[in-house]
Design an enzyme around this catalytic site. Structure first.
Site, short mmCIF file in Angstrom:
data_model
loop_
_atom_site.label_atom_id
_atom_site.label_comp_id
_atom_site.label_asym_id
_atom_site.label_seq_id
_atom_site.Cartn_x
_atom_site.Cartn_y
_atom_site.Cartn_z
N SER A 198 41.69 70.48 73.13
CA SER A 198 40.73 69.39 73.09
C SER A 198 39.82 69.59 71.88
O SER A 198 40.30 69.60 70.76
CB SER A 198 39.97 69.31 74.42
OG SER A 198 39.36 68.06 74.57
N HIS A 200 45.51 64.72 79.68
CA HIS A 200 44.71 65.65 78.88
C HIS A 200 44.71 67.06 79.48
O HIS A 200 44.33 68.01 78.81
CB HIS A 200 43.28 65.13 78.77
CG HIS A 200 42.49 65.76 77.68
ND1 HIS A 200 42.88 65.74 76.36
CD2 HIS A 200 41.32 66.46 77.70
CE1 HIS A 200 42.00 66.37 75.62
NE2 HIS A 200 41.05 66.82 76.40
N ASP A 223 47.99 60.88 77.78
CA ASP A 223 46.58 61.25 77.65
C ASP A 223 45.74 60.00 77.39
O ASP A 223 45.92 59.32 76.38
CB ASP A 223 46.42 62.25 76.50
CG ASP A 223 45.07 62.95 76.50
OD1 ASP A 223 44.10 62.37 77.00
OD2 ASP A 223 45.00 64.09 75.98
N GLU A 246 33.50 59.44 81.85
CA GLU A 246 34.01 60.48 80.95
C GLU A 246 32.89 61.25 80.25
O GLU A 246 33.00 62.46 80.05
CB GLU A 246 34.93 59.85 79.90
CG GLU A 246 35.56 60.85 78.93
CD GLU A 246 36.49 61.83 79.63
OE1 GLU A 246 36.42 63.02 79.29
OE2 GLU A 246 37.26 61.43 80.52
N GLU A 247 31.80 60.57 79.89
CA GLU A 247 30.78 61.19 79.05
C GLU A 247 29.40 61.26 79.68
O GLU A 247 28.65 62.20 79.44
CB GLU A 247 30.67 60.44 77.71
CG GLU A 247 31.99 60.12 77.04
CD GLU A 247 32.79 61.37 76.66
OE1 GLU A 247 32.30 62.50 76.86
OE2 GLU A 247 33.92 61.21 76.17
#
Length: 749
Positions: free
Chosen positions: A618, A725, A693, A219-220
């Site tokens: 977001s 999301h 989400d 994800e990051e």
């Protein structure tokens, strides 16, 4: 991160690059008959109004074939695998996703991987990989693996109940590898037949995973896999992670026909991460050696690569605070590691990760660093650093390297922050930089391993994405997808109404230039227009650029809206001094700079100052709330989609990079969170969130809604069963948003 989902991404000789696309003009009278009015339904229908866009374009190892994924004309989210002969231009479908796919439901693990890659809505073929000999292609489809030959023959490699994740063909082509049920497998390849699969690990179960990337890595960190083959198929480096320390979030994926409850290991800010280990093992699983990652276990495994000769492993280790990034050289035979060099941040900053690096055959390393305040290329060799690019601009990507000539190909914004171009620089001549693409466009590019050919994609506000094959000098060899807006193009019936945005700059409080983009209807003298003020505002994103926008913006303009965006301090591609201003201060300068944009709009004679509606998704949804809280009465209404409302609820790697530890930096979190000031909102608000989400979990919106209700503050809310999301890509979402804004802003007296 809370990913941006916005609605809008020396002159060479003319013969060296494709000709510039002409600006759109009013169609001829005969063509004008074709003109149609753009509708919201058409914006979301098939085929895509930007034209059929090939994705994941790759050259075969010999450069003879170019493959891509193409959407079906009547089903724009379903992709098939196509091939094109680069010499003759002949094209054909290699794998039909409907012919060979089983239609089986994907595993939850693969669904979540796709969601984190932002391809959750895609169907059919979403990935593929060439074999090293260029004779076949590995194709994952509906949870199983297939091997496609160039004559159209397709062999099914797996047929199991458990889905195969992260499939790869080994560098020498001897194996196909994959993860199933949290363990790593290899399967020999040979001729038309394959050998029996072999499990290299056996204890993957429960909280233990082999060969996968953990949640924050996907994800990051931008790392999608957890294993890496060495050259020659001799060894693999394999990540093992244990989620046992990570807190459990009971996530209800609420759907239309029922609810599934998932106990998701979610590393919220300030809580434990997974325990990570790295091993080197032989291709048969023997000879397992543990890599020395250091005494500190609370780290991030950022990147893993083999040197070209396979004698060393290069491991990037990042500390929990993300202030130090160490490059380790590892002996694969013993696991012993030494620190080659370290990147360190300043006292009010962090170290950004990058994929802009390349180990070289001569033992050197091309490396991207922000050590001088901007992302630039360096050569590290023999313990010595040589800066290859320099200036108040940034390198945005490393796309190729011709080692024989010592020539580096990269993308950057040297000429204009609103444009991205392909450039070259030679190691022997640092800072002598040549641009290989035309001005006026936003470009992206990839190259083959030998940097002999380039696949270039470009667009501008008047031309949807075009893709062409070029030589290393940028010379157009052939169009892959010229995509002209002529009769037969999906957008052609609406071309007569097309509006091109204007760009400009405003000054921030510190004197920084803030770039804005504005799209207007044909302005009538004396008439004032409402504004759809869109924003993202978060780090690692740029929303204002000279590329093709979304038809949704064109629809809004056709309905009488002005569409406006401005990139605030903290956003990407402007250098560390511009980005670092959100350090321990999210929701501060971003809100201030968006207010600068709103204030300027209110001063324009064609703007209805009382009808500026703000929208974001977001991080942009978070910004909507912070903007309404900080400046009541400035915005006529706000739409907040999938917002982070309490940063303690978001994940470790993203949140702590900017905000630090919520225990040590509690005051910064309290100031940046949106919940405590919810009662300050006096303007109409619409909250939207997908009920499945797993990125910005629904708890963010329910916590905010509970606070609003406790304070007796009116607001509206729309929740989407089964949506993740990416819920903002749904037509019902936009029907809801526009009805809300028509009622509360546009048509309000």
């Amino acid at each position: 991160m809370p990913k941006p989902w916005t609605l809008a991404g020396v002159m060479l000789a003319a013969m060296a690059v494709p000709a510039m696309a002409a600006e759109p003009t009013a169609p001829a009278a005969a063509e004008a008959v074709m003109a149609q009015k753009l509708t919201l339904e058409r914006v979301f229908a098939s085929p895509d109004l930007a034209g059929s866009q090939p994705k994941l374009l790759k050259l075969s190892p010999d450069g003879g074939l170019l493959t891509s994924l193409r959407p079906r004309p009547a089903e724009k989210d379903r992709y098939d695998l196509w091939a094109r002969d680069t010499r003759t231009g002949k094209e054909w479908m290699l794998v039909d996703s409907k012919k060979f796919g089983t239609g089986a439901e994907l595993s939850e693990a693969e669904k979540m991987q796709r969601e984190r890659a932002r391809i959750g809505a895609a169907k059919g073929i979403v990935a593929y990989e060439w074999s090293p000999d260029g004779k076949s292609i590995l194709v994952p489809l509906d949870g199983d693996l297939y091997l496609a030959s160039l004559d159209g023959q397709v062999t099914r490699l797996t047929a199991t109940a458990g889905g195969e994740l992260n499939p790869k063909i080994s560098p020498a082509g001897g194996f196909v590898s994959f993860v199933r049920d949290q363990n790593l497998f290899v399967q020999p390849l040979g001729g038309s037949a394959t050998g029996r699969e072999l499990a290299l690990t056996h204890d993957g179960a429960g909280t233990v995973h082999w060969g996968e990337a953990e949640f924050v890595a996907q994800e990051e960190i931008g790392r999608r896999t957890g294993y890496w083959w060495s050259p020659g198929d001799k060894r693999l480096a394999v990540e093992k992670f244990d989620e046992a320390p990570v807190g459990v979030v009971t996530r209800a994926a609420i759907g239309a026909n029922g609810t599934k409850v998932f106990d998701q290991r979610y590393p919220a800010a300030g809580t434990p991460n997974v325990l990570v280990e790295l091993y080197v093992m032989n291709a048969d699983g023997s000879g397992r050696v543990k890599v020395d990652l250091g005494a500190e276990t609370d780290i991030y495994l950022a990147r893993v690569d083999w040197t070209p000769d396979g004698r060393s492993l290069l491991v990037q280790r990042q500390n929990r605070d993300q202030t130090v990034l160490d490059m380790l050289r590892v002996d694969p035979a013993t696991g012993k590691s030494t620190v080659l060099f370290s990147e360190k941040s300043g006292p009010r900053s962090w170290v950004n990760l990058s994929d802009g690096y390349r180990p070289l055959k001569d033992g050197g390393l091309i490396w991207t660093s922000e050590r001088d305040g901007y992302a630039h290329l360096y050569l590290f060799k023999g313990g010595t650093w040589t800066q290859l690019t320099k200036g108040p601009w940034v390198v945005t990507g490393l796309i190729g390297f011709d080692e024989a000539k010592g020539r580096i190909f990269f993308t950057g914004n040297k000429d204009d922050v609103l444009e991205q171009h392909v450039y070259t620089v030679d190691i022997a001549r640092p800072n002598f930089i040549s641009r290989r693409t035309n001005p006026g466009w936003w470009h992206s590019a990839t190259m083959d391993v030998g940097a002999t050919r380039m696949i270039v994609s470009r667009s501008n506000p008047s031309q949807p994405t075009q893709t062409y094959l070029a030589n290393p000098e940028g010379l157009l060899l052939s169009w892959i997808n010229e995509n002209p807006i002529v009769a037969g193009h999906p957008y052609f019936p609406f071309l007569q109404q097309h509006r091109v945005p204007t760009f400009g700059t405003l000054k921030a409080a510190d004197g920084s230039d803030l770039h804005y983009e504005m799209l207007t209807p044909v302005l009538e003298p004396g008439r004032k227009y409402p504004v759809f003020f869109e924003h993202y505002g978060g780090p690692h994103a740029q929303t204002v650029s000279r590329n093709w926008g979304t038809p949704l913006h064109q629809y809004l303009v056709s309905q009488g809206w002005i569409v406006f965006q401005i990139d605030n301090r903290g956003s990407a591609n402007r250098g560390t001094a511009f980005e670092d201003q959100i350090f321990r201060a999210m929701g501060s300068v971003e809100v201030e700079d968006q207010l600068t944009g709103a204030t300027w709009l209110k001063q324009q004679p064609f703007v209805d100052a009382g009808k500026i509606a703000t929208y974001g998704w977001s991080y942009g949804g978070y910004m909507t709330l912070k903007m309404l809280e900080a400046n009541p009465g400035v915005y006529a209404a706000g739409v907040s989609g999938a917002p982070v409302t309490k940063w303690e609820l978001y994940d470790t790697h993203y949140t702590e990079r900017y905000m630090g530890d919520p225990i040590k930096d509690a005051k910064a979190y309290a100031k940046s969170d949106a919940i405590d000031d919810a009662a300050k909102i006096t303007d109409p608000l619409l909250l939207i969130h997908g009920m499945a989400d797993d990125n910005v979990v629904l708890d963010n919106t329910t916590a905010f809604a509970a606070k609003m209700q406790a304070e007796n503050v009116p607001f509206e809310m729309m929740l989407y069963p089964g949506k993740t999301h990416s819920a903002g890509r749904d037509i019902h979402v936009w029907t809801t948003i526009l009805k809300f804004l028509d009622r509360e802003v546009k048509n309000k007296r």
